[in-house]
Design a protein around this motif. Structure first.
Motif, PDB file in Angstrom:
ATOM      1  N   UNK A   1       0.741  -1.144   0.007  1.00 35.80           N
ATOM      2  CA  UNK A   1       0.124   0.033   0.045  1.00 35.80           C
ATOM      3  C   UNK A   1       0.784   1.379   0.096  1.00 35.80           C
ATOM      4  N   UNK A   2       2.109   1.341   0.322  1.00 39.10           N
ATOM      5  CA  UNK A   2       2.933   2.296   0.337  1.00 39.10           C
ATOM      6  C   UNK A   2       3.401   2.975  -1.170  1.00 39.10           C
ATOM      7  N   UNK A   3       3.203   4.225  -1.392  1.00 29.79           N
ATOM      8  CA  UNK A   3       3.583   4.701  -2.669  1.00 29.79           C
ATOM      9  C   UNK A   3       4.586   5.431  -2.669  1.00 29.79           C
ATOM     10  N   UNK A   4       5.634   5.360  -3.622  1.00 31.22           N
ATOM     11  CA  UNK A   4       7.118   6.008  -3.786  1.00 31.22           C
ATOM     12  C   UNK A   4       6.554   7.605  -4.003  1.00 31.22           C
ATOM     13  N   UNK A   5       7.241   8.470  -3.135  1.00 28.89           N
ATOM     14  CA  UNK A   5       6.825   9.809  -3.333  1.00 28.89           C
ATOM     15  C   UNK A   5       5.920  10.426  -2.520  1.00 28.89           C
ATOM     16  N   UNK A   6       4.932   9.387  -2.118  1.00 31.09           N
ATOM     17  CA  UNK A   6       3.848   9.795  -1.071  1.00 31.09           C
ATOM     18  C   UNK A   6       4.228   9.520   0.291  1.00 31.09           C
ATOM     19  N   UNK A   7       4.459   8.293   0.562  1.00 37.29           N
ATOM     20  CA  UNK A   7       5.047   7.602   1.984  1.00 37.29           C
ATOM     21  C   UNK A   7       6.314   7.812   2.053  1.00 37.29           C
ATOM     22  N   UNK A   8       7.208   7.505   1.332  1.00 32.16           N
ATOM     23  CA  UNK A   8       8.521   7.776   1.334  1.00 32.16           C
ATOM     24  C   UNK A   8       9.321   7.807  -0.200  1.00 32.16           C
ATOM     25  N   UNK A   9      10.478   8.143  -0.321  1.00 27.38           N
ATOM     26  CA  UNK A   9      11.221   8.182  -1.458  1.00 27.38           C
ATOM     27  C   UNK A   9      11.812   6.914  -1.168  1.00 27.38           C
ATOM     28  N   UNK A  10      11.418   5.928  -2.009  1.00 28.46           N
ATOM     29  CA  UNK A  10      12.327   4.378  -1.982  1.00 28.46           C
ATOM     30  C   UNK A  10      13.378   4.529  -2.510  1.00 28.46           C
ATOM     31  N   UNK A  11      14.785   4.736  -2.140  1.00 28.12           N
ATOM     32  CA  UNK A  11      15.979   4.644  -2.606  1.00 28.12           C
ATOM     33  C   UNK A  11      16.746   3.378  -2.795  1.00 28.12           C
ATOM     34  N   UNK A  12      17.741   3.200  -3.762  1.00 30.29           N
ATOM     35  CA  UNK A  12      18.867   2.354  -3.530  1.00 30.29           C
ATOM     36  C   UNK A  12      19.730   2.712  -2.609  1.00 30.29           C
ATOM     37  N   UNK A  13      20.720   1.700  -2.255  1.00 26.50           N
ATOM     38  CA  UNK A  13      21.718   2.369  -1.200  1.00 26.50           C
ATOM     39  C   UNK A  13      22.543   3.390  -2.038  1.00 26.50           C
TER      40      UNK A  13
ATOM     41  N   UNK B   1      21.718   5.485  -4.238  1.00 24.33           N
ATOM     42  CA  UNK B   1      21.187   7.110  -4.465  1.00 24.33           C
ATOM     43  C   UNK B   1      20.968   7.634  -3.197  1.00 24.33           C
ATOM     44  N   UNK B   2      20.821   6.857  -1.992  1.00 24.08           N
ATOM     45  CA  UNK B   2      20.872   7.251  -0.636  1.00 24.08           C
ATOM     46  C   UNK B   2      22.337   7.863  -0.336  1.00 24.08           C
ATOM     47  N   UNK B   3      23.658   7.182  -0.639  1.00 23.11           N
ATOM     48  CA  UNK B   3      24.772   7.559  -0.497  1.00 23.11           C
ATOM     49  C   UNK B   3      24.982   8.843  -1.253  1.00 23.11           C
ATOM     50  N   UNK B   4      24.544   9.093  -2.421  1.00 25.17           N
ATOM     51  CA  UNK B   4      24.601  10.472  -3.246  1.00 25.17           C
ATOM     52  C   UNK B   4      24.078  11.499  -2.319  1.00 25.17           C
ATOM     53  N   UNK B   5      22.753  11.275  -1.690  1.00 27.57           N
ATOM     54  CA  UNK B   5      22.188  12.470  -1.072  1.00 27.57           C
ATOM     55  C   UNK B   5      23.167  12.825   0.134  1.00 27.57           C
TER      56      UNK B   5
END
Length: 190
Positions: free
Chosen positions: A43-55, A57-61
């Protein structure tokens, strides 16, 4: 002056449920959408509940300084708050609310000590355990890990400016919105 409000508390205390109630009944409250490396729950939606990222992508942030806070939660997945969106909402004069974990709240206190820090507490330890087991979304091993984390998180209550006990979702939500300085009476009549 607009001030950021940070809501944190132990696992299964109902942060997500209380936040969902605030979203529905108090639309003037702005919520940041956190980034995470964990997979979506049903039921979770990317960009609504969370931004679901790869490791990666998260490292880049992290490397670019684009997160206000980030942490490894329950020893498994990383979560973080995108900095630019929060700063823009404060500058706009809105009513920003972050729903984050204890580690993140500590980082936000370092970055924005003027924020209001609210601890969401369970009515009792037994109720917290009942809520976690009742969700049915974690394995037994994951529940044990989360309960161990919850004991540590409960001990940090004194680090917060205010405590709200989540006995009833609507009441807890109203109390949090009231602490933010918003008029809860007007919203109840919508």
């Amino acid at each position: 002056m607009t001030r950021l409000t940070v809501l944190a508390g132990p696992t299964a205390v109902g942060k997500g449920t209380v936040s969902a109630y605030i979203r529905e009944h108090f639309p003037q409250v702005w919520f940041s959408v956190s980034a995470t490396t964990r997979p979506p729950r049903p039921g979770e939606v990317d960009g609504v509940h969370y931004h679901f990222l790869s490791d990666a992508e998260f490292d880049e942030l992290i490397a670019s300084g684009s997160l206000l806070e980030y942490a490894v939660v329950h020893g498994r997945h990383r979560y973080g708050t995108p900095r630019a969106a929060v700063e823009a909402e404060i500058a706009r004069g809105g009513s920003p609310l972050l729903e984050i974990d204890l580690q993140g709240a500590r980082q936000v206190r370092e970055a924005m000590p003027e924020a209001l820090f609210v601890f969401l507490a369970p009515p009792s330890w037994e109720e917290l355990v009942r809520r976690l087991v009742g969700r049915g979304t974690e394995t037994q091993e994951e529940r044990e890990r989360r309960l161990a984390s919850a004991k540590i998180e409960l001990a940090a209550e004194s680090e917060f400016d205010r405590t709200v006990v989540n006995t009833e979702v609507g009441a807890a939500a109203g109390e949090i919105v009231g602490l933010m300085g918003l008029n809860t009476d007007e919203m109840e009549n919508l």
